[in-house]
Scaffold this motif. Structure first.
Motif, PDB file in Angstrom:
ATOM      1  N   PHE A   1      -0.819   4.222 -13.512  1.00 23.52           N
ATOM      2  CA  PHE A   1      -1.709   3.282 -12.833  1.00 23.52           C
ATOM      3  C   PHE A   1      -2.789   3.984 -12.005  1.00 23.52           C
ATOM      4  N   GLY A   2      -2.752   5.308 -11.924  1.00 22.69           N
ATOM      5  CA  GLY A   2      -3.747   6.028 -11.161  1.00 22.69           C
ATOM      6  C   GLY A   2      -3.128   7.136 -10.341  1.00 22.69           C
TER       7      GLY A   2
ATOM      8  N   PRO B   1      -5.425  -9.072  -2.341  1.00 23.24           N
ATOM      9  CA  PRO B   1      -5.634  -9.503  -3.726  1.00 23.24           C
ATOM     10  C   PRO B   1      -4.413  -9.370  -4.629  1.00 23.24           C
ATOM     11  N   VAL B   2      -3.436  -8.548  -4.257  1.00 22.45           N
ATOM     12  CA  VAL B   2      -2.236  -8.435  -5.085  1.00 22.45           C
ATOM     13  C   VAL B   2      -1.121  -9.333  -4.563  1.00 22.45           C
TER      14      VAL B   2
ATOM     15  N   SER C   1       0.828  -1.209   0.000  1.00 23.19           N
ATOM     16  CA  SER C   1       0.000   0.000   0.000  1.00 23.19           C
ATOM     17  C   SER C   1       0.862   1.258   0.000  1.00 23.19           C
ATOM     18  N   ARG C   2       1.985   1.206   0.701  1.00 25.77           N
ATOM     19  CA  ARG C   2       2.930   2.334   0.656  1.00 25.77           C
ATOM     20  C   ARG C   2       3.478   2.520  -0.756  1.00 25.77           C
TER      21      ARG C   2
ATOM     22  N   ALA D   1      -6.115  -0.977  -7.146  1.00 18.25           N
ATOM     23  CA  ALA D   1      -7.136  -1.641  -7.964  1.00 18.25           C
ATOM     24  C   ALA D   1      -6.577  -2.008  -9.332  1.00 18.25           C
ATOM     25  N   ALA D   2      -5.777  -1.122  -9.911  1.00 19.56           N
ATOM     26  CA  ALA D   2      -5.206  -1.403 -11.224  1.00 19.56           C
ATOM     27  C   ALA D   2      -4.251  -2.583 -11.184  1.00 19.56           C
ATOM     28  N   LEU D   3      -3.450  -2.662 -10.137  1.00 19.71           N
ATOM     29  CA  LEU D   3      -2.501  -3.777 -10.043  1.00 19.71           C
ATOM     30  C   LEU D   3      -3.203  -5.083  -9.699  1.00 19.71           C
TER      31      LEU D   3
END
Length: 569
Positions: A319-320, A443-444, A304-305, A328-330
């Motif tokens: 990616f945003g 999820p990643v 997240s960092r 979300a993109a990754l």
């Protein structure tokens, strides 16, 4: 330093953290029972050829050989089983680099690089390299290195430790860098023709059965010896070294699994520690299942960092513009690569969602490189791999070591010390349920964990040590954003044994000994008993997409390239 060596230096953990604790319900007084005499038998030190030194990455051969010439090498005979001190004995290899300022000598400082199974034989030389921020330690301390039982020049037994699932079963512990991915692809799931991102329950059960058999086979190679490879026994051996050196007290500096060995020694031998600093602190809980869950959570938090950092540079990566958009993109990119793995003609294996996950799990010093890999993979059209992807994932043949290279780590000792102390669940159903839960929660990066416990089927008894508040001076340095040793474990260890917490504001495993702004406090503490602060900055986050942070470059360039400190343990 080439890219692969750089990645190994800055992304591989220095230690796999032997948090699976350890050994023995024997009292501390066991070291005083009859058995081998606690004396050091000094002898000539090994000599290493230019080819060996080149392979080890030694830059200044003249300095290395001059330092080896003033180092003492020897062995201490210890009981194999401290419950039977008059029985079978083994030898533990010891080195001593005498203090250069003998008039102001403070005593002996034992050092350990982690593992378990890492060699500390040459660690005194590593810490004393010209320009190393820890070099001053050798002015007032005799630096004491040693190979723990089962490792290097000490008595050891080798087996096919961990078996075909060993790499996966260690999960995040062995896969912090792309170099770890190469090891995974070379064996384990890939060797069985299964992508890590597409493991079914049937695949996992087959892996589990193979792990059980491999662990049984390993333990039976010499059960009397392998059953005594425990952190508690290594701590008891360390006290025999103290006695052999003629020291009333011993100071200690340990990293990663060494941060578990230190508190165990302190608990078993109260009053025998002068000063102790442990970095990248292990948890006091011996459960491997809890250990892996803690790492998975910390890895997701650090991702997240990274997503927030990438959002600041959307013009570069695309990616945003918010952390949520990047995450979300990754997550979508990982799902897409799982469903449609990319094949490049100049890479040996297809690239699937697992590569996306491991690229998203890099420490901050590698974020510019990792983000570039992710962007290239998103935009790749083939047939050949994009340039950065090829640099990172391209196979390349590894040069076999020349004759005479000292053992940097021992996989049998690693597996045995883990499993002889693992009090966690080892059944398939619990592991599979935890794996599925991780995939949902993260999820990643959740796919970086594996559904196979590394100690599944280990047939030897589990021993436990109760950590104690024994008083005395202790510094516990934890890294606030680290995923290899979760920061919360530092507080947990303090609750278990006491001491003072020293916070490093980075995500780099073991950097307190290598980053000058932190190492100065380590040296000050061991010199005076006062670190002069309660924390340090550590390795800073890159300020832009094209920056390799100065501290990160120093870390990569000055990190010892020989011995277990750089063995990725």
């Amino acid at each position: 330093m080439n890219l692969r060596r750089f990645l190994a230096a800055v992304t591989a953990p220095l230690a796999v953290l032997g948090t699976t604790t350890v050994a023995g319900s024997l009292p501390a007084q066991a070291s005083a029972q009859p058995g081998p005499l606690s004396t050091v038998k000094w002898k000539a030190c090994p000599e290493y050829s230019d080819q060996v030194l080149d392979w080890m990455g030694v830059r200044d051969k003249a300095w290395f050989r001059a330092t080896m010439a003033r180092m003492d090498c020897g062995t201490v005979e210890v009981p194999l089983n401290y419950a039977d001190p008059s029985g079978r004995s083994i030898s533990v290899a010891v080195t001593r680099l005498p203090a250069t300022d003998h008039a102001h000598r403070l005593g002996s400082l034992a050092v350990n690089p982690g593992g378990p199974g890492g060699s500390g034989y040459l660690m005194p030389i590593e810490l004393s390299q010209p320009g190393a921020p820890t070099a001053k330690l050798n002015e007032r301390y005799d630096l004491i290195g040693f190979d723990p039982r089962g490792v290097g020049y000490s008595t050891k037994v080798d087996c096919e430790a961990g078996g075909p699932a060993g790499v996966q079963a260690q999960g995040l512990a062995g896969l912090q860098g792309w170099a770890g991915l190469q090891g995974l692809q070379a064996q384990g799931v890939q060797a069985q023709g299964v992508s890590p991102s597409q493991i079914t329950e049937d695949d996992a059960r087959q892996m589990y059965d193979k792990q059980v058999q491999a662990n049984k086979d390993c333990a039976q190679a010499d059960p009397a010896f392998i059953g005594q490879l425990t952190t508690g026994n290594v701590a008891r051996d360390l006290d025999r070294i103290r006695i052999g050196l003629g020291e009333k007290k011993l100071s200690y500096l340990g990293v990663s699994w060494g941060s578990w060995l230190g508190p165990v020694y302190r608990s078993l031998f109260p009053g025998k520690v002068a000063r102790m600093w442990v970095d990248s602190v292990a948890p006091p809980d011996p459960r491997m299942d809890a250990f892996e869950a803690g790492r998975a959570k910390a890895t997701a938090m650090d991702f997240s960092r990274m997503a927030a950092w990438m959002a600041r540079f959307d013009d570069t990566y695309g990616f945003g513009t918010t952390p949520e958009q990047v995450e979300a993109a990754l997550a979508e990119l990982r799902r897409d690569f799982d469903a449609h793995p990319r094949t490049f003609t100049d890479l040996e294996r297809p690239v699937d969602g697992f590569v996306i996950a491991i690229s998203a799990a890099q420490p901050s010093v590698a974020w510019p490189l990792a983000a570039k890999v992710l962007a290239e993979l998103r935009d790749a059209t083939g047939p050949t791999a994009p340039p950065t992807v090829k640099e990172v994932l391209g196979g390349g043949e590894r040069t076999p070591p020349p004759a005479g290279v000292p053992e940097m780590d021992n996989s049998t000792a690693n597996q045995a010390i883990f499993c002889n102390g693992d009090g966690g669940a080892r059944d398939f159903d619990s592991a599979w349920a935890a794996y599925q839960d991780g995939l949902t929660r993260y999820p990643v990066t959740g796919v970086l964990s594996f559904p196979v416990p590394s100690c599944a089927g280990w047939p030897l008894p589990v021993e436990h040590i109760r950590l104690l508040h024994t008083g005395g001076s202790l510094q516990l340095s934890g890294h606030r954003y680290e995923s290899v040793s979760a920061y919360e474990w530092t507080g947990d260890m303090q609750d278990a044994v006491g001491g003072e917490v020293f916070t490093v504001e980075d995500d780099m495993h073991g950097s307190a000994l290598m980053e000058p702004g932190c190492a100065t406090h380590v040296v000050a503490y061991l010199d005076t008993g006062d670190p002069g602060a309660t924390g340090c900055q550590g390795v800073p986050v890159p300020t832009g997409p094209d920056e390799l942070p100065k501290a990160g470059a120093q870390l990569a360039g000055s990190q010892p390239q020989f011995g277990a400190m750089s063995a990725g343990r």
